[in-house]
Design a protein around this motif. Structure first.
Motif, PDB file in Angstrom:
ATOM      1  N   ALA A  98       0.843  -1.205   0.000  1.00 42.56           N
ATOM      2  CA  ALA A  98       0.000   0.000   0.000  1.00 42.56           C
ATOM      3  C   ALA A  98       0.875   1.252   0.000  1.00 42.56           C
ATOM      4  O   ALA A  98       0.583   2.228  -0.694  1.00 42.56           O
ATOM      5  CB  ALA A  98      -0.918  -0.004   1.224  1.00 42.56           C
ATOM      6  N   ALA A  99       1.967   1.199   0.787  1.00 41.69           N
ATOM      7  CA  ALA A  99       2.877   2.343   0.815  1.00 41.69           C
ATOM      8  C   ALA A  99       3.502   2.552  -0.570  1.00 41.69           C
ATOM      9  O   ALA A  99       3.701   3.682  -1.023  1.00 41.69           O
ATOM     10  CB  ALA A  99       3.968   2.121   1.862  1.00 41.69           C
ATOM     11  N   LEU A 100       3.794   1.441  -1.238  1.00 45.68           N
ATOM     12  CA  LEU A 100       4.353   1.517  -2.591  1.00 45.68           C
ATOM     13  C   LEU A 100       3.334   2.135  -3.549  1.00 45.68           C
ATOM     14  O   LEU A 100       3.667   2.998  -4.373  1.00 45.68           O
ATOM     15  CB  LEU A 100       4.713   0.092  -3.040  1.00 45.68           C
ATOM     16  CG  LEU A 100       5.818  -0.085  -4.066  1.00 45.68           C
ATOM     17  CD1 LEU A 100       7.078   0.654  -3.638  1.00 45.68           C
ATOM     18  CD2 LEU A 100       6.115  -1.576  -4.232  1.00 45.68           C
ATOM     19  N   ALA A 101       2.064   1.707  -3.417  1.00 47.97           N
ATOM     20  CA  ALA A 101       1.017   2.276  -4.270  1.00 47.97           C
ATOM     21  C   ALA A 101       0.885   3.771  -4.018  1.00 47.97           C
ATOM     22  O   ALA A 101       0.735   4.560  -4.959  1.00 47.97           O
ATOM     23  CB  ALA A 101      -0.321   1.583  -3.994  1.00 47.97           C
ATOM     24  N   GLU A 129       8.800  -8.138  -7.316  1.00 49.01           N
ATOM     25  CA  GLU A 129       7.823  -7.135  -7.741  1.00 49.01           C
ATOM     26  C   GLU A 129       8.459  -5.765  -7.928  1.00 49.01           C
ATOM     27  O   GLU A 129       8.108  -5.030  -8.851  1.00 49.01           O
ATOM     28  CB  GLU A 129       6.693  -7.045  -6.709  1.00 49.01           C
ATOM     29  CG  GLU A 129       5.732  -8.209  -6.835  1.00 49.01           C
ATOM     30  CD  GLU A 129       4.675  -8.167  -5.752  1.00 49.01           C
ATOM     31  OE1 GLU A 129       4.191  -7.072  -5.463  1.00 49.01           O
ATOM     32  OE2 GLU A 129       4.369  -9.237  -5.203  1.00 49.01           O
ATOM     33  N   LEU A 130       9.401  -5.445  -7.062  1.00 47.92           N
ATOM     34  CA  LEU A 130      10.081  -4.148  -7.189  1.00 47.92           C
ATOM     35  C   LEU A 130      10.792  -4.048  -8.527  1.00 47.92           C
ATOM     36  O   LEU A 130      10.712  -3.026  -9.226  1.00 47.92           O
ATOM     37  CB  LEU A 130      11.095  -3.972  -6.056  1.00 47.92           C
ATOM     38  CG  LEU A 130      10.591  -3.341  -4.769  1.00 47.92           C
ATOM     39  CD1 LEU A 130      11.736  -3.182  -3.780  1.00 47.92           C
ATOM     40  CD2 LEU A 130       9.962  -1.990  -5.055  1.00 47.92           C
ATOM     41  N   THR A 182      14.020   6.238 -11.997  1.00 47.34           N
ATOM     42  CA  THR A 182      15.317   6.027 -11.351  1.00 47.34           C
ATOM     43  C   THR A 182      15.038   5.576  -9.919  1.00 47.34           C
ATOM     44  O   THR A 182      14.126   6.085  -9.283  1.00 47.34           O
ATOM     45  CB  THR A 182      16.118   7.336 -11.316  1.00 47.34           C
ATOM     46  OG1 THR A 182      16.143   7.878 -12.631  1.00 47.34           O
ATOM     47  CG2 THR A 182      17.532   7.115 -10.816  1.00 47.34           C
ATOM     48  N   THR A 183      15.800   4.604  -9.444  1.00 45.32           N
ATOM     49  CA  THR A 183      15.538   4.087  -8.110  1.00 45.32           C
ATOM     50  C   THR A 183      16.792   4.165  -7.249  1.00 45.32           C
ATOM     51  O   THR A 183      17.884   3.800  -7.695  1.00 45.32           O
ATOM     52  CB  THR A 183      15.066   2.619  -8.180  1.00 45.32           C
ATOM     53  OG1 THR A 183      13.951   2.543  -9.063  1.00 45.32           O
ATOM     54  CG2 THR A 183      14.659   2.119  -6.813  1.00 45.32           C
ATOM     55  N   LEU A 184      16.608   4.681  -6.040  1.00 46.14           N
ATOM     56  CA  LEU A 184      17.665   4.648  -5.030  1.00 46.14           C
ATOM     57  C   LEU A 184      17.177   3.742  -3.922  1.00 46.14           C
ATOM     58  O   LEU A 184      16.141   4.012  -3.315  1.00 46.14           O
ATOM     59  CB  LEU A 184      17.885   6.049  -4.447  1.00 46.14           C
ATOM     60  CG  LEU A 184      18.908   6.992  -5.063  1.00 46.14           C
ATOM     61  CD1 LEU A 184      19.057   8.202  -4.156  1.00 46.14           C
ATOM     62  CD2 LEU A 184      20.229   6.310  -5.278  1.00 46.14           C
TER      63      LEU A 184
END
Lengths: 267, 334
Positions: free
Chosen positions: A158-161, A191-192, A202-204
């Protein structure tokens, strides 16, 4: 009704991810009147769409670095640029997912996910984006549940959403899987990667799990204990999906563990 | 071919009568006892005569009959039975209490007489004086509503200011610390002197008594909000206004309600004192008026009404809280 497809971008379109440029960033906290240095002269760049893992011992200052990138605090020294512009404060294009889901307990999953749109006054016109994001993380059946009814993994989804609704160009992950059980953790790691590949942000990722860093990131930045300084950068040249028993990955793991100073303990 | 079903439904009525509701039967006996005591023994009425003794005996007998009926039928109607089942011991105790009350007051004068009145005298009061009692209730409620709403509103805003703005806190905190713990009733002589009317003075006092706990609890609620909640909202593009109204306030709401409950209790106390000493209306005034006339029956009657009123208001506040805080786990039931 907007489908999940609106959240996807074709990889060929404009770079969806931000370019990141940190120059000689240092930071310290005041602890009982004494300055406690946490970051020491950190310089780091990330290309649009890159997945960079920041790896280091617990409490070394990696999370502080994320707070600076997110714009929650200004650095004591040094400069941060996102897409060439200096970071002066928080911006919804740079969203943080914290170690704790920090969902608002008084809001349903749907209304938690809608937080960013509501804060910016966009909710009325773009409700579909909330539904789409919940579908994307597999929570479409739990829109009306309250946080205390969710398992740890579902809460983190949910936090990801809540983050993805804002179509971030830079997703900042502060050990988001750190408190999940190992099975949920493995599933969420997959999933990530899929989300990152689809959305192309971009992902950190801050983590202290060597294997997680190597499974997910295109590049692993290894930090020293506090005050954190960059000890080494390890490119991970492996195709996705990756497997933890891949010989190349095992080799890299040994290398990184040695950089962290625990190489002998695990062979 | 028709198969024969078990014929339990056709068993003789007497054999398959469901178990008797024993508490109901006991309650019927207790209430019958109360009716018997009321009816059988003569009133010891040297000072007062009670006109409702006969009617009261009949009423208690009717209740006893109702319990007798329920004892044999309640189990046949499951929804009804579920409602009354748990209350059984209370019904019994109530009947016994009425019988004992009747005995020690009107019948054998075991308690000093004008000060302790039998139950039928309360009925007399409600019958004869319901207009004045009703007006008193309305006056009390109206005064309470004004004072409580004012106090809760200002207390909430002050608490929010204390929790949110250091500059506001710099000035408000010392004042709160000095003035807050002072019981609102201590202001009473001054308030009646300073305010143009006793009604406005009482409104101010009730607001003061309500405001302090609401302010302190709202403040502590805002101060104890998980700071990560603000970080989350800020990274998602929230501005100050959103952080206050959509993060701080809902997160502090459980604390605010504790303050509202404490404030309500304090406001009852001030209400009664203010009505006894200054305002010429309301239940507090009714109590002191009844005392002046040595009308003890009226005092008990007013006390009972007051208890029902206060309990009803607390229940109302609980209902409101349950609605607003339904997201919480383990909410206490009132």
């Amino acid at each position: 009704m907007v489908s999940a497809a609106t959240l996807e971008r074709p990889a060929s379109a404009l770079p969806a991810g931000s370019a990141l440029d940190l120059r000689h960033v240092s930071h310290a906290y005041q602890l009982k009147g004494e300055p406690l240095p946490v970051l020491d002269d950190v310089s780091l760049t990330a290309a649009p769409g890159e997945f960079v893992a920041l790896l280091g011992p617990s409490g070394c200052g990696k999370s502080t670095l994320l707070r600076l990138v997110a714009g929650l605090e200004p650095p004591a020294r040094g400069e941060l640029f996102v897409d060439g512009a200096p970071v002066t404060g928080p911006d919804p294009s740079r969203v943080v997912v914290f170690q704790d889901p920090t969902l608002y307990p008084w809001r349903t999953v749907w209304r938690n996910a809608a937080l960013g749109l509501e804060a910016r006054g966009l909710l009325k016109s773009q409700r579909g984006r909330v539904d789409a994001a919940l579908t994307l993380v597999g929570l479409d059946g739990f829109a009306s549940a309250y946080p205390h009814q969710l398992s740890g993994g579902m809460a983190q989804r949910a936090a990801l959403a809540r983050a993805l609704v804002n179509e971030p160009r830079l997703l900042i992950l502060d050990e988001p899987l750190g408190k999940l059980d190992s099975l949920t953790r493995i599933a969420m790691q997959g999933e990530l990667v899929r989300l990152w590949q689809r959305q192309n942000f971009t992902t950190l990722l801050v983590t202290h799990d060597v294997e997680e860093a190597l499974l997910l990131a295109t590049r692993v930045v290894v930090f020293s204990p506090r005050p954190a300084r960059i000890r080494a950068e390890v490119p991970v040249d492996l195709p996705y999906p990756r497997h933890r028993d891949d010989p190349r990955l095992v080799e890299l793991r040994r290398e990184v563990l040695a950089l962290l100073g625990v190489g002998d303990a695990t062979g | 071919m028709s198969t024969s079903l078990p014929l339990t439904d056709e068993a003789p009525l007497a054999l398959r009568w469901p178990a008797v509701w024993w508490s109901g039967l006991l309650a019927a006996a207790a209430w019958a006892l109360a009716a018997y005591v009321t009816h059988h023994f003569p009133d010891q009425s040297e000072i007062v005569e009670w006109t409702q003794t006969g009617n009261f005996a009949v009423a208690q007998a009717l209740v006893a009959a109702a319990f007798l009926l329920l004892a044999f039928t309640a189990r046949l109607i499951p929804p009804l039975f579920r409602r009354v089942q748990g209350l059984g011991p209370w019904f019994v105790a109530l009947g016994l209490f009425l019988a004992a009350w009747q005995a020690v007051t009107a019948k054998f004068s075991l308690l000093p007489m004008p000060f302790f009145v039998p139950p039928q005298q309360l009925i007399e009061v409600y019958q004869d004086d319901w207009v004045r009692l009703g007006e008193s209730v309305l006056a009390s409620l109206w005064l309470l509503a004004r004072g409580y709403a004012l106090g809760a509103g200002i207390g909430f805003l002050v608490g929010l200011g204390l929790g949110w703005s250091p500059r506001f806190g710099y000035w408000a905190h010392p004042v709160m610390r000095l003035v807050g713990p002072l019981p609102a009733t201590a202001w009473l002589p001054l308030a009646f002197f300073l305010f143009p009317s006793s009604a406005s003075a009482s409104t101010f006092l009730i607001a003061l008594a309500t405001g302090f706990p609401v302010a302190v609890l709202t403040w502590s609620g805002v101060a104890s909000v998980n700071p990560d909640f603000y970080d989350v909202a800020r990274t998602l593009g929230a501005k100050q206004r959103f952080l206050v109204l959509k993060v701080a306030v809902p997160a502090a709401l459980p604390h605010v309600f504790v303050g509202l409950f404490m404030g309500l209790g304090a406001s009852f106390a001030v209400l009664v004192v203010a009505e006894m000493l200054g305002v010429r209306a309301g239940l507090g005034w009714y109590l002191s008026w009844a005392q002046g006339w040595a009308a003890y029956g009226n005092m008990y009657a007013a006390l009972l009404v007051m208890a029902l009123m206060c309990s009803g208001l607390i229940t109302l506040l609980f209902k409101l809280r349950d609605r607003l805080l339904s997201w919480q786990k383990g909410v206490v039931k009132w």
